[in-house]
Motif scaffolding. Structure first.
Motif, PDB file in Angstrom:
ATOM      1  N   GLU A   1      21.256   4.801   4.124  1.00  0.00           N
ATOM      2  CA  GLU A   1      21.503   6.103   3.492  1.00  0.00           C
ATOM      3  C   GLU A   1      22.643   6.870   4.145  1.00  0.00           C
ATOM      4  OE1 GLU A   1      20.542   7.133   0.679  1.00  0.00           O
ATOM      5  OE2 GLU A   1      19.156   5.459   0.395  1.00  0.00           O
TER       6      GLU A   1
ATOM      7  N   PRO B   1      17.805   7.495   9.648  1.00  0.00           N
ATOM      8  CA  PRO B   1      16.659   8.122   8.978  1.00  0.00           C
ATOM      9  C   PRO B   1      15.938   9.163   9.841  1.00  0.00           C
ATOM     10  CG  PRO B   1      16.604   5.725   8.718  1.00  0.00           C
ATOM     11  CD  PRO B   1      17.685   6.026   9.706  1.00  0.00           C
TER      12      PRO B   1
ATOM     13  N   ASP C   1      13.296   7.363   4.290  1.00  0.00           N
ATOM     14  CA  ASP C   1      14.346   8.147   4.949  1.00  0.00           C
ATOM     15  C   ASP C   1      13.918   9.608   4.951  1.00  0.00           C
ATOM     16  OD1 ASP C   1      16.626   9.499   5.622  1.00  0.00           O
ATOM     17  OD2 ASP C   1      17.918   8.444   4.228  1.00  0.00           O
TER      18      ASP C   1
ATOM     19  N   PRO D   1      13.458   0.403   8.934  1.00  0.00           N
ATOM     20  CA  PRO D   1      14.398   1.084   8.029  1.00  0.00           C
ATOM     21  C   PRO D   1      15.826   0.894   8.548  1.00  0.00           C
ATOM     22  CG  PRO D   1      12.707   2.602   8.852  1.00  0.00           C
ATOM     23  CD  PRO D   1      12.518   1.315   9.580  1.00  0.00           C
TER      24      PRO D   1
ATOM     25  N   GLU E   1      20.162   1.977   8.354  1.00  0.00           N
ATOM     26  CA  GLU E   1      20.963   3.204   8.231  1.00  0.00           C
ATOM     27  C   GLU E   1      21.721   3.224   6.904  1.00  0.00           C
ATOM     28  OE1 GLU E   1      22.888   3.058  12.296  1.00  0.00           O
ATOM     29  OE2 GLU E   1      21.840   4.983  12.451  1.00  0.00           O
TER      30      GLU E   1
END
Ligand SMILES: NC(=O)C1=CN([C@@H]2O[C@H](COP(=O)(O)OP(=O)(O)OC[C@H]3O[C@@H](n4cnc5c(N)ncnc54)[C@H](OP(=O)(O)O)[C@@H]3O)[C@@H](O)[C@H]2O)C=CC1
Ligand SMILES: CC(C)(CO)C(=O)C(=O)O
Length: 302
Positions: A262, A83, A300, A258, A260
């Motif tokens: 994406e 992100p 992201d 967050p 990874e």
């Protein structure tokens, strides 16, 4: 009169597990600067940190920089989480480098190129294993770092520093193999909250085979020629070799950070869509992890 900025042969952007590992090793053989996210983190890092290897622990103190006091660098190694890719790439560009090499997991090259128009930017692969314990970085597993042609000075510097590193002409294939491994092990371990080894055992092995079978036609379209048997041997081999590890995605989920998702499953699902291929099981794990991230307000910027 404007003062000239110091110029380093190599800068490492991202002072996390991999960044601290590479900077500690590189600092033994030549000048390197470690670029932290902000001045506060840089000030803490400037006191030095502990590098734990199989041979023991040593204190290291490479030069540190931050976005408000940025040197120049010939080559930049980018090791931030997915992100943070775009922001870190823009920061790397401000160092006026000859090239920017990402050693991140996932598919980030398109993001790099968008953030660094006209600059030599590409993605390599590393299987080094490192994690942070407070200020310490633990070198947990010796791996290998493959860099694309055009980044020879980085491969040479890493090799001189004692890392296994080389230029890999088939870097595209190496990246796709690593992607396949991460597409299976990372989401399954994060969703089931288990160590990597469990992916190769019932009941998760059946789901892993499903993810592999769906991934192969998409990755074949991208240039990865693996039979189902070879693909399963690759993924289950890594799961067994790293049986006691917690995948990076599981660590992120457990820490409420967050993930990874994406740059791994998200990027893969987009590839499948462009090729008109169905990947329902990848879509299912993607939706589950997206829902987890959304419920926690994790986003992201890529
Ligand atoms: N650790 C490992 O063993 C391996 C990791 N990888 C991959 O390498 C990449 C990095 O992983 P890892 O080192 O574990 O991650 P970490 O989370 O440990 O480190 C990432 C670091 O990047 C910093 N950062 C984020 N944004 C910026 C920015 N804009 N400018 C400067 N610094 C920034 C973070 O700062 P802050 O601390 O402030 O958040 C953090 O220190 C990931 O893609 C991962 O999948 C690949 C192989 C093995
Ligand atoms: C290879 C593997 C799955 C090792 O844990 C990894 O790359 C990760 O955790 O992100």
């Amino acid at each position: 009169m404007a003062t000239r900025r110091v110029r380093y042969p190599i800068a490492v952007v991202g002072a996390g597990a991999l960044g601290r590992l590479f900077a500690a090793g590189l600092a033994r053989v030549g000048p390197v600067v470690l670029v932290a996210r902000d001045a506060q983190r840089a000030a803490a890092l400037a006191q030095g940190y502990t590098w734990v290897t199989l041979e023991g622990a040593r204190r290291v103190r490479p030069p540190v920089a931050h976005p408000g006091a940025l040197p120049e660098a010939d080559w930049v190694v980018l090791v931030v989480k997915g992100p943070d890719t775009a922001a870190a790439a823009r920061l790397a560009g401000r160092m006026r480098p000859k090239g920017v090499l990402s050693l991140q997991n996932g598919l980030v090259e398109a993001t790099l190129r968008r953030a660094l128009p006209g600059l030599h930017a590409a993605q390599g692969v590393t299987t080094e294993g490192a994690y942070r314990e407070g200020e310490r970085v633990v070198w947990a597993g010796r791996g290998e770092t493959l860099v694309p042609p055009g980044f020879e000075p980085i491969a040479q510097a890493l090799a001189q520093a004692g890392f296994r590193a080389r230029v890999e002409p088939s870097i595209h294939e190496a990246r796709l193999k690593k992607l396949l491994v991460n597409l299976v092990i990372n989401p399954l371990t994060a969703l089931a909250r288990v160590e990597n080894g469990r992916v190769a055992e019932p009941p998760l092995d059946a789901l892993a085979r499903r993810l592999i079978a769906e991934a192969l036609p998409v990755l074949r379209g991208e240039g990865l020629e693996l039979t189902p048997r070879e693909a399963e041997a690759l993924v289950f081999g890594v799961a067994r070799d790293t049986a006691r590890n917690r995948s990076s995605m599981l660590q992120d989920v457990l820490a409420g950070r967050p993930t990874e998702l994406e740059t791994l499953t998200g990027a893969f699902v987009a590839l499948a869509e462009r090729r008109g291929l169905e990947v329902p099981t990848h879509r299912a794990v993607y939706a589950l992890l997206q829902a987890w991230e959304q419920a926690r307000g994790l986003g992201d910027d890529a």
